[in-house]
Scaffold this active site. Sequence first.
Site, PDB file in Angstrom:
ATOM      1  N   ASN A 125      -6.999   6.272  -1.737  1.00 30.42           N
ATOM      2  CA  ASN A 125      -5.907   5.346  -1.457  1.00 30.42           C
ATOM      3  C   ASN A 125      -6.114   4.169  -2.419  1.00 30.42           C
ATOM      4  O   ASN A 125      -7.038   3.373  -2.237  1.00 30.42           O
ATOM      5  CB  ASN A 125      -5.986   4.904   0.011  1.00 30.42           C
ATOM      6  CG  ASN A 125      -4.802   4.068   0.436  1.00 30.42           C
ATOM      7  OD1 ASN A 125      -4.106   3.494  -0.391  1.00 30.42           O
ATOM      8  ND2 ASN A 125      -4.592   3.968   1.738  1.00 30.42           N
TER       9      ASN A 125
ATOM     10  N   LYS B  80      -9.381   2.061  -1.892  1.00 30.99           N
ATOM     11  CA  LYS B  80      -9.590   1.520  -0.537  1.00 30.99           C
ATOM     12  C   LYS B  80     -10.924   1.971   0.056  1.00 30.99           C
ATOM     13  O   LYS B  80     -11.221   3.178   0.085  1.00 30.99           O
ATOM     14  CB  LYS B  80      -8.438   1.961   0.358  1.00 30.99           C
ATOM     15  CG  LYS B  80      -8.458   1.412   1.776  1.00 30.99           C
ATOM     16  CD  LYS B  80      -7.181   1.831   2.502  1.00 30.99           C
ATOM     17  CE  LYS B  80      -7.089   1.313   3.916  1.00 30.99           C
ATOM     18  NZ  LYS B  80      -5.790   1.700   4.542  1.00 30.99           N
TER      19      LYS B  80
ATOM     20  N   GLU C 155      -5.958   8.834   7.751  1.00 33.84           N
ATOM     21  CA  GLU C 155      -6.510   8.397   6.452  1.00 33.84           C
ATOM     22  C   GLU C 155      -7.885   9.002   6.198  1.00 33.84           C
ATOM     23  O   GLU C 155      -8.217   9.335   5.062  1.00 33.84           O
ATOM     24  CB  GLU C 155      -6.579   6.877   6.383  1.00 33.84           C
ATOM     25  CG  GLU C 155      -5.225   6.229   6.215  1.00 33.84           C
ATOM     26  CD  GLU C 155      -5.334   4.779   5.782  1.00 33.84           C
ATOM     27  OE1 GLU C 155      -5.903   4.526   4.709  1.00 33.84           O
ATOM     28  OE2 GLU C 155      -4.844   3.916   6.527  1.00 33.84           O
TER      29      GLU C 155
ATOM     30  N   CYS D  50      -4.878  -2.961   2.855  1.00 33.38           N
ATOM     31  CA  CYS D  50      -4.586  -2.878   4.287  1.00 33.38           C
ATOM     32  C   CYS D  50      -5.799  -3.160   5.170  1.00 33.38           C
ATOM     33  O   CYS D  50      -6.182  -4.302   5.332  1.00 33.38           O
ATOM     34  CB  CYS D  50      -3.947  -1.535   4.628  1.00 33.38           C
ATOM     35  SG  CYS D  50      -3.177  -1.606   6.268  1.00 33.38           S
TER      36      CYS D  50
ATOM     37  N   GLU E 201       0.858  -1.204   0.000  1.00 33.87           N
ATOM     38  CA  GLU E 201       0.000   0.000   0.000  1.00 33.87           C
ATOM     39  C   GLU E 201       0.891   1.250   0.000  1.00 33.87           C
ATOM     40  O   GLU E 201       1.939   1.273   0.647  1.00 33.87           O
ATOM     41  CB  GLU E 201      -0.835  -0.013   1.292  1.00 33.87           C
ATOM     42  CG  GLU E 201      -1.642   1.238   1.564  1.00 33.87           C
ATOM     43  CD  GLU E 201      -2.240   1.266   2.992  1.00 33.87           C
ATOM     44  OE1 GLU E 201      -1.598   0.749   3.938  1.00 33.87           O
ATOM     45  OE2 GLU E 201      -3.349   1.802   3.143  1.00 33.87           O
TER      46      GLU E 201
ATOM     47  N   ASN F 140       0.288  -1.052   5.432  1.00 34.28           N
ATOM     48  CA  ASN F 140       1.191  -0.317   6.327  1.00 34.28           C
ATOM     49  C   ASN F 140       0.546  -0.409   7.698  1.00 34.28           C
ATOM     50  O   ASN F 140      -0.439   0.300   7.972  1.00 34.28           O
ATOM     51  CB  ASN F 140       1.275   1.168   5.965  1.00 34.28           C
ATOM     52  CG  ASN F 140       2.066   1.470   4.710  1.00 34.28           C
ATOM     53  OD1 ASN F 140       3.208   1.895   4.761  1.00 34.28           O
ATOM     54  ND2 ASN F 140       1.435   1.279   3.563  1.00 34.28           N
TER      55      ASN F 140
HETATM   56  N1  CDV Z   1      -2.993   1.428   6.657  1.00 31.11           N
HETATM   57  C1  CDV Z   1      -3.927   0.816   7.434  1.00 31.11           C
HETATM   58  O1  CDV Z   1      -5.062   0.648   7.001  1.00 31.11           O
HETATM   59  N2  CDV Z   1      -3.550   0.438   8.673  1.00 31.11           N
HETATM   60  C2  CDV Z   1      -4.447  -0.162   9.629  1.00 31.11           C
HETATM   61  C3  CDV Z   1      -4.064   0.188  11.032  1.00 31.11           C
HETATM   62  C4  CDV Z   1      -4.295   1.609  11.341  1.00 31.11           C
HETATM   63  C5  CDV Z   1      -4.814  -0.634  12.050  1.00 31.11           C
HETATM   64  C6  CDV Z   1      -4.496  -1.669   9.506  1.00 31.11           C
HETATM   65  O2  CDV Z   1      -5.607  -2.215   9.492  1.00 31.11           O
HETATM   66  O3  CDV Z   1      -3.450  -2.316   9.462  1.00 31.11           O
END
Ligand code: CDV
Length: 308
Positions: free
Chosen positions: A106, A123, A142, A168, A46, A193
């Site tokens: 995103n 996303k 975000e 993510c 990501e 991330n």
């Molecule tokens: N980049 C993300 O979406 N990170 C989230 C964190 C904040 C919990 C994740 O679900 O990994």
Amino acid sequence: MRVIRTAAAQLGPIQRDEGRPSVVARMIALMDEAKGRGATFIVYPELALTTFFPRWHHEDRAEADVWFEASMPSAETQPLFDRAREHGMGMSFGYAELTPEGRHFNTSILVDPEGRIAATYRKIHLPGHVEYDPERTHQHLEKRYFEPGDLGFPVWRFMGGIVGMCICNDRRWPETYRVMGLQGVEMVVLGFNTPSVNSQKGTEALGDRMFHHKLSVQAGAYQNATWVVAVAKAGDEDGHHLMGGTVIVDPDGKIVAEVEGEADGVVVHDCDLDATRFGKETIFDFARHRRIEHYGRITAQTGAEVAV
Ligand code: CDV
């Protein structure tokens, strides 16, 4: 057998002042390594081109546009597309998308072995908050910088299979996989991330966060009889630590390849898309076993409504 020799290409940390050309050079080095190991498809994390900027608060929202790409490919990312085409490799990576209309997403893309963007995903499950929060150990903005994706969870015919994307936090939601499972998905690719520390629960152990990551991707794979390729950006970015955990998961939910550590690194695995057949035709034969008459709440309701 329908094998895609797939590379999961983890990126180590990207510091705030590291420019796109340097990151693209690192991505090309991973691509060359993957090619040397026979891979035909490579998946990156990501927001692969920059540091994980949602940790930085910009009072003036427009200042954050420096982290976004107004075109893809751009002059800076063109060398990555060129190398993928030379190698005849498909690829997927994430980046911050600024649309011609001025919208912010995103985003991740699938690029075919001829170097053409074949698919775009934006996303949907955006974690974090909108305003600076002094109670948190670090910011996760975000919800300030992106709008929720507006393209749903489609799948695409890609490189001989049925491939979908998510990003993510999406990986933690069973709905993500099931919507793609209902379209016959055979491989879900995603980048992440994930901060090693929970900004609101300092006592949460890194091991627990890694467990929840793997639990989510392994369950998504098993319950939908699909491959899942989950790729981290990891390590210490400007004093903020991101966990690793880059894995390839088979349609039985087993981890079959994993990147050790938090540096740039690649693992390669032969993902046979026909290995999804057994699960899809037996225990997770949706047409025979799902009971949609009992699932209405899934789409009718967002938050829990607790019975009194
Ligand atoms: N980049 C993300 O979406 N990170 C989230 C964190 C904040 C919990 C994740 O679900 O990994």
